[in-house]
Scaffold this motif. Structure first.
Motif, PDB file in Angstrom:
ATOM      1  N   TYR A 152      -7.979  35.176 -25.126  1.00 30.23           N
ATOM      2  CA  TYR A 152      -9.111  34.620 -25.851  1.00 30.23           C
ATOM      3  C   TYR A 152      -9.978  33.739 -24.975  1.00 30.23           C
ATOM      4  N   ALA A 153      -9.717  33.729 -23.693  1.00 32.82           N
ATOM      5  CA  ALA A 153     -10.503  32.913 -22.781  1.00 32.82           C
ATOM      6  C   ALA A 153     -11.847  33.582 -22.503  1.00 32.82           C
ATOM      7  N   THR A 154     -12.760  32.812 -21.944  1.00 35.11           N
ATOM      8  CA  THR A 154     -14.040  33.341 -21.501  1.00 35.11           C
ATOM      9  C   THR A 154     -14.077  33.299 -19.975  1.00 35.11           C
ATOM     10  N   PRO A 155     -14.907  34.137 -19.371  1.00 33.53           N
ATOM     11  CA  PRO A 155     -14.985  34.130 -17.908  1.00 33.53           C
ATOM     12  C   PRO A 155     -15.357  32.745 -17.376  1.00 33.53           C
ATOM     13  N   ALA A 156     -14.995  32.485 -16.143  1.00 36.96           N
ATOM     14  CA  ALA A 156     -15.269  31.190 -15.524  1.00 36.96           C
ATOM     15  C   ALA A 156     -16.772  30.928 -15.455  1.00 36.96           C
ATOM     16  N   THR A 157     -17.151  29.666 -15.527  1.00 33.78           N
ATOM     17  CA  THR A 157     -18.555  29.284 -15.408  1.00 33.78           C
ATOM     18  C   THR A 157     -18.981  29.329 -13.946  1.00 33.78           C
ATOM     19  N   ASN A 158     -20.285  29.330 -13.737  1.00 37.25           N
ATOM     20  CA  ASN A 158     -20.782  29.307 -12.362  1.00 37.25           C
ATOM     21  C   ASN A 158     -20.291  28.067 -11.623  1.00 37.25           C
ATOM     22  N   LYS A 159     -20.227  26.955 -12.314  1.00 34.88           N
ATOM     23  CA  LYS A 159     -19.769  25.714 -11.694  1.00 34.88           C
ATOM     24  C   LYS A 159     -18.312  25.834 -11.257  1.00 34.88           C
ATOM     25  N   ASP A 160     -17.475  26.409 -12.130  1.00 33.83           N
ATOM     26  CA  ASP A 160     -16.064  26.590 -11.784  1.00 33.83           C
ATOM     27  C   ASP A 160     -15.899  27.561 -10.618  1.00 33.83           C
ATOM     28  N   ILE A 161     -16.678  28.629 -10.646  1.00 38.49           N
ATOM     29  CA  ILE A 161     -16.610  29.605  -9.556  1.00 38.49           C
ATOM     30  C   ILE A 161     -17.031  28.949  -8.237  1.00 38.49           C
ATOM     31  N   ALA A 162     -18.117  28.193  -8.288  1.00 40.92           N
ATOM     32  CA  ALA A 162     -18.615  27.531  -7.081  1.00 40.92           C
ATOM     33  C   ALA A 162     -17.561  26.612  -6.482  1.00 40.92           C
ATOM     34  N   ALA A 163     -16.846  25.885  -7.357  1.00 42.81           N
ATOM     35  CA  ALA A 163     -15.809  24.978  -6.864  1.00 42.81           C
ATOM     36  C   ALA A 163     -14.663  25.743  -6.217  1.00 42.81           C
ATOM     37  N   GLU A 164     -14.325  26.910  -6.766  1.00 41.98           N
ATOM     38  CA  GLU A 164     -13.198  27.676  -6.228  1.00 41.98           C
ATOM     39  C   GLU A 164     -13.540  28.335  -4.895  1.00 41.98           C
ATOM     40  N   VAL A 165     -14.760  28.859  -4.779  1.00 40.45           N
ATOM     41  CA  VAL A 165     -15.096  29.621  -3.567  1.00 40.45           C
ATOM     42  C   VAL A 165     -15.886  28.782  -2.554  1.00 40.45           C
ATOM     43  N   HIS A 166     -16.128  27.508  -2.894  1.00 43.22           N
ATOM     44  CA  HIS A 166     -16.801  26.575  -1.981  1.00 43.22           C
ATOM     45  C   HIS A 166     -18.218  27.027  -1.620  1.00 43.22           C
ATOM     46  N   LEU A 167     -18.970  27.355  -2.679  1.00 42.19           N
ATOM     47  CA  LEU A 167     -20.383  27.688  -2.526  1.00 42.19           C
ATOM     48  C   LEU A 167     -21.189  26.845  -3.504  1.00 42.19           C
ATOM     49  N   SER A 168     -22.501  26.840  -3.344  1.00 37.79           N
ATOM     50  CA  SER A 168     -23.349  26.171  -4.325  1.00 37.79           C
ATOM     51  C   SER A 168     -23.471  27.039  -5.573  1.00 37.79           C
ATOM     52  N   VAL A 169     -23.832  26.409  -6.672  1.00 35.59           N
ATOM     53  CA  VAL A 169     -24.021  27.159  -7.918  1.00 35.59           C
ATOM     54  C   VAL A 169     -25.132  28.192  -7.753  1.00 35.59           C
ATOM     55  N   ASP A 170     -26.207  27.831  -7.053  1.00 34.60           N
ATOM     56  CA  ASP A 170     -27.301  28.781  -6.830  1.00 34.60           C
ATOM     57  C   ASP A 170     -26.832  29.995  -6.032  1.00 34.60           C
ATOM     58  N   ALA A 171     -25.961  29.759  -5.052  1.00 36.14           N
ATOM     59  CA  ALA A 171     -25.435  30.877  -4.266  1.00 36.14           C
ATOM     60  C   ALA A 171     -24.576  31.788  -5.135  1.00 36.14           C
ATOM     61  N   VAL A 172     -23.763  31.197  -6.009  1.00 34.47           N
ATOM     62  CA  VAL A 172     -22.938  31.986  -6.928  1.00 34.47           C
ATOM     63  C   VAL A 172     -23.826  32.844  -7.818  1.00 34.47           C
ATOM     64  N   LYS A 173     -24.888  32.270  -8.359  1.00 39.48           N
ATOM     65  CA  LYS A 173     -25.801  33.018  -9.226  1.00 39.48           C
ATOM     66  C   LYS A 173     -26.396  34.218  -8.479  1.00 39.48           C
ATOM     67  N   ALA A 174     -26.783  33.988  -7.246  1.00 35.16           N
ATOM     68  CA  ALA A 174     -27.382  35.070  -6.461  1.00 35.16           C
ATOM     69  C   ALA A 174     -26.372  36.193  -6.223  1.00 35.16           C
ATOM     70  N   HIS A 175     -25.155  35.833  -5.880  1.00 33.72           N
ATOM     71  CA  HIS A 175     -24.124  36.858  -5.666  1.00 33.72           C
ATOM     72  C   HIS A 175     -23.821  37.601  -6.964  1.00 33.72           C
ATOM     73  N   LEU A 176     -23.761  36.884  -8.081  1.00 36.38           N
ATOM     74  CA  LEU A 176     -23.469  37.543  -9.362  1.00 36.38           C
ATOM     75  C   LEU A 176     -24.567  38.536  -9.727  1.00 36.38           C
ATOM     76  N   ARG A 177     -25.818  38.189  -9.440  1.00 41.51           N
ATOM     77  CA  ARG A 177     -26.896  39.148  -9.720  1.00 41.51           C
ATOM     78  C   ARG A 177     -26.679  40.443  -8.948  1.00 41.51           C
ATOM     79  N   ALA A 178     -26.240  40.317  -7.716  1.00 43.07           N
ATOM     80  CA  ALA A 178     -25.981  41.515  -6.906  1.00 43.07           C
ATOM     81  C   ALA A 178     -24.783  42.295  -7.452  1.00 43.07           C
ATOM     82  N   ILE A 179     -23.761  41.575  -7.901  1.00 40.98           N
ATOM     83  CA  ILE A 179     -22.567  42.245  -8.448  1.00 40.98           C
ATOM     84  C   ILE A 179     -22.909  42.966  -9.738  1.00 40.98           C
ATOM     85  N   PHE A 180     -23.703  42.328 -10.623  1.00 43.00           N
ATOM     86  CA  PHE A 180     -24.119  42.991 -11.868  1.00 43.00           C
ATOM     87  C   PHE A 180     -24.811  44.308 -11.555  1.00 43.00           C
TER      88      PHE A 180
END
Length: 212
Positions: A152-180
């Motif tokens: 019943y969980a939801t996918p991790a937030t951009n902030k949580d992802i950024a903290a795990e992979v040591h990137l900025s939130v903006d960088a995570v958003k850009a990568h996610l757009r490419a993955i989508f």
């Protein structure tokens, strides 16, 4: 932890379009119960949703009833311990919305009502060889991580992802757009992309258990 088979069953229920319930039994196995008429919930085996393992559930605890296109949960004194929706006790009848968490006894039940069948039939099958950079793969693993802990969980937030992979939130958003785009999900509504991406990745074993 959700298995690929459980994620696939949930996706298939979404594709069917009818409202359904999600809950786990005493062994942790997830059940998908499609709603097609008034549905009883209780401890007795003859109930439509029989929660025999839960001693806090009454023999006849609550009932789900359709009213036009909507669904309601009814508990007007049927149960001894009450029925709760998103933490609030039901007194009589309460309308349910997609994603509501219904608790009877000690058992949480998630109510799902896919509103747009066309969107929910977005591609489920993908090749495990979808080309991802190492950074994109780490982001996808981080996105999916919460779903391995709870159905019943939801996918991790951009902030949580950024903290795990040591990137900025903006960088995570850009990568996610490419993955989508690489998964063919870029045309989905924004509020559906993340959950769909996580589900597709898990169902198709794009991300393996040992990577979490």
């Amino acid at each position: 932890m959700s298995t690929p088979q459980e994620v696939k069953a949930r996706l298939e229920a979404e594709r069917a379009g009818a409202p359904f319930l999600l809950y786990r039994d005493a062994t942790g196995t997830e059940h998908v119960h499609t709603l097609d008429g008034a549905t009883t919930i209780g401890r007795r085996p003859e109930r439509d949703v029989a929660l025999a393992w839960d001693g806090e559930v009454s023999r006849l605890h609550a009932q789900l009833e359709p009213i036009g296109p909507d669904w309601t949960v009814v508990d007007d004194g049927l149960s001894r311990n009450g029925t709760f929706v998103n933490g609030e006790r039901v007194n009589g009848r309460r309308r349910l919305r997609d994603g509501d968490r219904v608790v009877v006894g000690d058992t949480p039940i998630v109510f799902r009502a896919p509103r747009d069948v066309a969107d929910s039939t977005a591609a489920i099958t993908v090749e495990r060889t979808v080309a991802l950079t190492e950074t994109q793969r780490r982001i996808l693993i981080a996105l999916c991580r919460p779903l391995q802990a709870s159905a019943y969980a939801t996918p991790a937030t951009n902030k949580d992802i950024a903290a795990e992979v040591h990137l900025s939130v903006d960088a995570v958003k850009a990568h996610l757009r490419a993955i989508f785009e690489r998964f063919g999900l870029d045309d989905l509504p924004q509020n559906q992309k993340r959950a769909r991406l996580a589900a597709v990745a898990l169902v198709n074993n794009v991300i393996r258990k040992h990577e979490f």
